[in-house]
Scaffold this active site. Structure first.
Site, PDB file in Angstrom:
ATOM      1  N   ALA A 104       0.871  -1.182   0.000  1.00 14.56           N
ATOM      2  CA  ALA A 104       0.000   0.000   0.000  1.00 14.56           C
ATOM      3  C   ALA A 104       0.901   1.222   0.000  1.00 14.56           C
ATOM      4  CB  ALA A 104      -0.907  -0.012   1.225  1.00 14.56           C
ATOM      5  N   MET A 105       0.982   1.916  -1.118  1.00 14.22           N
ATOM      6  CA  MET A 105       1.898   3.047  -1.264  1.00 14.22           C
ATOM      7  C   MET A 105       1.123   4.345  -1.201  1.00 14.22           C
ATOM      8  SD  MET A 105       4.366   1.452  -4.247  1.00 14.22           S
ATOM      9  CE  MET A 105       5.613   2.738  -4.108  1.00 14.22           C
ATOM     10  N   SER A 106       1.399   5.135  -0.165  1.00 12.06           N
ATOM     11  CA  SER A 106       0.696   6.404   0.004  1.00 12.06           C
ATOM     12  C   SER A 106       1.397   7.518  -0.752  1.00 12.06           C
ATOM     13  CB  SER A 106       0.644   6.761   1.491  1.00 12.06           C
ATOM     14  OG  SER A 106       1.949   7.039   1.947  1.00 12.06           O
ATOM     15  N   GLY A 107       2.602   7.255  -1.230  1.00 10.96           N
ATOM     16  CA  GLY A 107       3.402   8.318  -1.826  1.00 10.96           C
ATOM     17  C   GLY A 107       4.413   8.879  -0.848  1.00 10.96           C
ATOM     18  N   CYS A 146      -6.798  13.257   5.921  1.00  7.43           N
ATOM     19  CA  CYS A 146      -6.595  13.229   4.480  1.00  7.43           C
ATOM     20  C   CYS A 146      -7.828  13.702   3.721  1.00  7.43           C
ATOM     21  CB  CYS A 146      -6.186  11.834   4.036  1.00  7.43           C
ATOM     22  SG  CYS A 146      -7.436  10.577   4.274  1.00  7.43           S
ATOM     23  N   ASP A 203       7.744   6.451   4.010  1.00  6.38           N
ATOM     24  CA  ASP A 203       7.727   5.180   4.736  1.00  6.38           C
ATOM     25  C   ASP A 203       7.262   4.020   3.852  1.00  6.38           C
ATOM     26  OD1 ASP A 203       8.521   6.612   7.008  1.00  6.38           O
ATOM     27  OD2 ASP A 203       6.436   7.092   7.496  1.00  6.38           O
ATOM     28  N   SER A 204       6.147   4.209   3.150  1.00  5.85           N
ATOM     29  CA  SER A 204       5.659   3.115   2.314  1.00  5.85           C
ATOM     30  C   SER A 204       6.537   2.941   1.076  1.00  5.85           C
ATOM     31  CB  SER A 204       4.197   3.342   1.921  1.00  5.85           C
ATOM     32  OG  SER A 204       4.011   4.578   1.283  1.00  5.85           O
ATOM     33  N   GLY A 239       3.682   0.962   5.277  1.00  9.57           N
ATOM     34  CA  GLY A 239       4.816   1.701   5.827  1.00  9.57           C
ATOM     35  C   GLY A 239       4.639   2.064   7.287  1.00  9.57           C
ATOM     36  N   CYS A 250      -9.928   3.902   9.410  1.00 12.11           N
ATOM     37  CA  CYS A 250      -9.410   3.633   8.066  1.00 12.11           C
ATOM     38  C   CYS A 250      -8.587   2.355   8.077  1.00 12.11           C
ATOM     39  CB  CYS A 250      -8.575   4.814   7.586  1.00 12.11           C
ATOM     40  SG  CYS A 250      -7.865   4.575   5.953  1.00 12.11           S
TER      41      CYS A 250
END
Lengths: 354, 383
Positions: free
Chosen positions: A6-9, A196, A12-13, A124, A100
C-alpha cells in the site's frame, strides 16, 4: 513471496516497497483512491492526495514495479468519513485513522491480497511483528518516537500472518537514509499531519457534511450554571482549552460533551481527572487479558501508556488507572500493552471521575 | 528507468489508443526531422509545412466527403467535440439549445453541461438497455431553440452503434445541424458525412493508427462556429494555435490507411473477437456479454463475470501480460463509475464487473484464443 504494498506516496511506504523488493520478493504497488469531495474534487492536503498518488506512481516506476490506483472511495466514505462525522455529532472524539486501518486498509484491502494474486499486505507503518511465546505478536516500533502500534491494535494474529511492516525495525532517520540511497524522490518529504479528507478546518467540514450538528447550545460549569453559549458541539473535545469563547481567568477545559442536549460542560483542570473508563468493541491480538491483569494503557495517539488494570464487564472492558488520568475522550481508542507488546484495544465509551 | 513488467503483452485496449500505423510513421518522419516549419510563415520553410497540412486536409476531406475548407484540425477528439457542440451552440452570439444522449462521451456531455450553465438549454435523451437511443425521441426533443444535436456513431465503452443516419433522416428539413462523434466507429465502419447523414463529424487520429494529439472536425458547407480556442486565427479563425504539422500529416495518412485496410481489419478482428467470445464462454460459462444481440462495433467485446470485479481481474491480467481496461477511467488510472452503464440501467455492482476488450489493426485472429485462455487463467485463480 508476492507482496501487495500500500503506497501512500510517502517516504515510509516507498521504503517499505523497496525493502521488500531488495529482499527478493515480487512486489505490486497500489495507492487507494479514498476520498472524492462532494464537488468531485480530490484532496490536496493530508496523506492521500492527488500529488501523493503521483509520488507513489513515480516511486513505483523508479523501482520498476507495477502500480495501480484502486478505488476504495465508497468504503472510505461510508466507513471512515461518515463514522467520523457521526462520532462528532454524538459528542465523541473519533479517530478516523484507526477506522481507516480497521475498515479500509486492513479490512477491504487485506481482503484483496489473495484475489490480486499476492501473499502478504505491506504498509509503511512503524510497528513490528514477531513470534512471542509461540504466537505471533504485534510489537511497538524499534523507533519509539515513531511508533504507530496504537493505530494497528485491531489486527488479529491471523491478520498479522498476512501483513508485513518492513520499516518498523528502523528509525525514521534510517528510513530517510534508505530513501536517499535508493534515489527515491520522497526522501525529504515531511510526514503527513492533516486528516486526508479535510482541506483546512475540520469543524467547517463537519458543518458542511452534517448541517444539523450546527445546533446551538449552552456551555455549563460543574454546578450546571450556564456560563456561555456555542453554535454546535462539533469539534469540542474533552480536554480542549482553546476556542471556548470564555473570558480570561482560571483556565477552563471541556470536561464533557452531551449530544442529546447539545451541552458542553467545562471545568477546571482537576475536573478532567478520570479514574477509570469503559472500552467497547475490544479485540485482542491473541488471547484475552485475565481479569485484573496489570497492563499499560494508551488512551490517545500522542500519549504514553500508563499503568492500569483490566476487568471484563458486559460486552466491554473496564480500565482502572493506577493514577487518575486527564483528557480521556470517549471515541478515542484505548490500547493495552504488556511491555512492548500490543495485547489489544477498543473504543472508549464512558469515563468515571475519581 | 525501468518500464515495468517484462512479459509479452497482448494489447487489447485499442479503443484507448492503437499503435501507430507504419504509413503514418513514414509520412510523419520528415516533419520530426528536417521539415520543421510553421505553416503560418511566408518563406520557403513555412511554405513546405503549409503545403503538407493542406495536402493532408485535402486527403481527409476526400475521405470524409467534405470540402477542404470545412475540415478543421484540432488537438484531440475531445477538442473537436467541444468545438462542434459549443461552436454551433454559441455561434453568432446566441445561446442555442443542445440535444444529446445519456451515453455520449464526456467530451460532449461535459461541454453540454457547461453550455447549460451559460444559458444554453440542454436535453439529454435516455437510452435503452443496450445503450441505444430511439430516433423518434431525439427528434421529439428538438424544438425551435435547439442549435445542435449530438449523437455518437458508436459508444466508446460498449461499442453499441447508434442509429445516427435515422436520427439525421428524422430531423431532415428541421434546419438543426447534427453532430456525431465517430471516434470509435471510424475504426471499422464507413464514417463520411454522407455515410452518417450528419452535418458535423469528429474523428481522432490516434484511434485510427495516427499520432496522439490530433483531432479532426469535418462539416457540411455553411456551418458557422464560434471558436473555443482564441488566438492567432489559424484554421480560418476556428482553431487558433500553431499547427501540429507532423501530427496532421500522420492523421491523414492513418485515416487513408484505415479506410484501405478496413475490410481486412473487419475480417481479422471479427475472427479474433468471435474466437475470444466462444472460447471464453466455453471456459467460463457464466460470462455475460453486455450488449449481446445488439448492433455493435466488431472490435469491441464488453463483458463481466459475476462475482469478479473488473479492478481485480484487470490487475491479474496485467500481471500475466494482457492489457485491457474497464472502459471508463479517471486521470489517476483508477476505474471510474461508468455513466454509460448507469444510463443503460446496469446495477452498480454489475457495472463494477465490466471489462472492455478492444481489438485493433494489429490484432491477429488467433489472439482471441490467447485472450480467452489468459482470462480463464486469471479467473481460475479467483474461484
Amino acid at each position: 513471496m508476492k507482496a501487495l504494498v500500500a503506497m501512500s506516496g510517502g517516504v515510509d511506504s516507498s521504503v517499505a516497497a523497496a525493502l521488500m523488493l531488495e529482499a527478493g520478493h515480487e512486489v505490486i504497488g497500489v495507492t487507494l483512491k479514498q476520498w472524492v469531495a462532494p464537488d468531485g474534487s480530490l484532496p490536496t492536503a493530508g496523506c492521500c492526495t492527488v500529488a501523493d498518488a503521483e509520488d507513489a506512481r513515480k516511486v513505483a516506476a523508479r523501482l520498476g514495479i507495477p502500480h495501480y490506483v484502486l478505488d476504495h472511495s465508497a468504503e472510505f466514505t461510508a466507513e471512515v468519513v461518515d463514522r467520523f462525522v457521526a462520532g462528532y455529532a454524538a459528542g465523541l472524539t473519533p479517530n478516523p485513522c484507526i477506522e481507516c486501518n480497521r475498515r479500509v486498509r486492513f479490512g477491504a484491502l487485506l481482503g484483496r491480497v489473495e484475489p490480486l494474486g499476492c501473499d502478504v499486505l505491506v504498509t509503511g507503518h512503524y510497528a513490528r511483528i514477531a513470534m512471542r511465546h509461540g504466537r505471533r505478536a504485534l510489537l511497538q516500533a524499534a523507533d519509539p518516537t515513531k511508533d504507530q502500534s496504537y493505530v494497528l491494535h485491531m489486527l488479529s494474529a491471523a491478520d498479522l500472518a498476512r501483513v508485513r511492516f518492513p520499516v518498523g525495525e528502523l528509525t525514521k532517520a534510517e528510513v530517510r537514509d534508505h530513501a536517499a540511497r535508493l534515489g527515491l524522490g520522497t526522501a525529504a518529504k515531511p510526514d503527513s499531519q492533516d486528516l486526508c479528507f479535510v482541506a483546512g478546518d475540520y469543524r467547517a467540514f463537519l458543518r458542511s457534511r452534517l448541517p444539523e450538528i450546527r445546533r446551538p447550545g449552552a456551555v455549563v460549569d460543574a454546578s450546571g450554571a450556564v456560563v456561555g453559549h456555542h453554535d454546535g458541539i462539533a469539534g469540542f473535545t474533552v480536554g480542549q482549552r482553546r476556542g471556548l469563547g470564555m473570558a480570561a481567568g482560571e483556565p477552563r477545559y471541556v470536561v464533557a460533551v452531551d449530544s442529546a442536549t447539545a451541552t458542553v460542560r467545562v471545568g477546571s483542570r482537576s475536573d478532567l481527572a478520570v479514574a477509570a473508563c469503559t472500552v467497547a468493541g475490544v479485540r485482542f491480538v491473541n488471547e484475552a487479558a485475565a481479569a485484573g491483569e496489570p497492563v499499560a494503557v494508551k488512551v490517545r495517539y500522542r500519549s504514553r501508556p500508563v499503568p492500569a488494570r483490566l476487568f471484563p464487564v458486559a460486552d466491554a472492558w473496564r480500565v482502572v488507572f493506577d493514577a487518575a488520568q486527564e483528557a480521556v475522550a470517549p471515541g478515542q481508542a484505548a490500547v493495552f500493552y504488556r511491555d512492548d507488546e500490543v495485547l489489544g484495544g477498543g473504543t472508549i465509551t464512558a469515563t468515571e471521575a475519581p | 528507468m525501468p518500464l515495468g513488467i517484462l512479459v509479452p503483452v497482448l494489447y487489447l485496449d485499442h479503443a484507448a489508443t492503437t499503435p501507430l500505423r507504419p504509413e503514418a510513421a513514414a509520412a510523419m518522419a520528415p516533419f520530426l526531422g528536417g521539415e520543421f516549419g510553421n505553416p503560418s510563415g511566408m518563406h520557403a520553410v513555412a511554405r513546405r509545412a503549409k503545403n503538407a497540412i493542406e495536402d493532408a486536409r485535402d486527403r481527409v476531406a476526400g475521405v470524409l466527403g467534405a470540402r477542404a475548407l470545412d475540415v478543421v484540425f484540432t488537438g484531440a477528439g475531445t477538442e473537436s467535440d467541444n468545438l462542434a457542440v459549443a461552436g454551433v451552440a454559441l455561434a453568432e452570439g446566441r445561446r442555442g439549445g443542445v440535444v444529446t444522449t445519456a451515453t455520449e462521451h464526456e467530451a460532449v456531455l461535459a461541454t453540454a453541461r457547461h453550455l447549460e450553465r451559460l444559458g444554453c438549454p440542454l436535453t439529454v435523451v435516455p437510452v435503452d438497455g443496450h445503450g441505444v437511443v430511439d430516433p423518434a425521441r431525439v427528434a421529439a426533443a428538438v424544438d425551435a431553440g435547439t442549435a445542435v444535436v449530438s449523437v455518437m456513431a458508436a459508444n466508446n465503452e460498449t461499442g453499441a452503434v447508434q442509429p445516427v443516419a435515422a436520427i439525421a433522416a428524422a430531423l431532415a428539413g428541421r434546419g438543426v445541424p447534427v453532430h456525431s462523434d465517430a471516434v470509435q466507429a471510424a475504426v471499422s465502419r464507413p464514417c463520411s458525412l454522407d455515410d452518417l447523414g450528419v452535418d458535423l463529424l469528429t474523428l481522432s487520429a490516434h484511434k485510427l493508427g495516427g499520432p496522439q494529439g490530433v483531432g479532426i472536425l469535418a462539416m457540411r458547407p455553411g456551418i458557422t462556429l464560434a471558436p473555443v480556442i482564441h488566438g492567432g486565427g489559424q484554421e480560418l479563425g476556428r482553431r487558433s494555435g500553431t499547427h501540429n504539422v507532423a501530427g496532421i500529416v500522420g492523421a491523414a495518412a492513418a485515416l487513408e490507411a484505415a479506410v484501405t485496410d478496413r475490410k481486412r481489419l473487419i475480417d481479422d478482428v471479427g475472427a479474433a473477437r468471435h474466437r475470444f467470445e466462444v472460447d471464453l464462454t466455453r471456459a467460463v460459462p457464466d460470462v455475460v456479454f453486455t450488449i449481446a444481440g445488439a448492433d455493435r462495433l466488431v472490435q469491441h467485446s464488453h463483458w463481466r463475470i459475476p462475482g469478479i470485479d473488473a479492478e481485480t481481474l484487470l490487475v491479474r491480467l496485467d500481471g500475466i501480460g494482457l492489457a485491457a481496461s474497464a472502459g471508463s477511467a479517471c486521470h489517476s488510472g483508477a476505474i471510474a463509475a461508468s455513466h454509460v452503464l448507469a444510463a443503460m440501467g446496469l446495477a452498480p455492482a454489475d457495472a463494477a464487473g465490466c471489462v472492455r476488450f478492444t481489438f485493433g489493426w494489429d490484432t491477429r485472429p488467433e489472439d482471441g484464443t490467447t485472450a480467452a485462455g489468459l482470462v480463464a487463467a486469471a479467473v481460475g485463480g479467483l474461484r
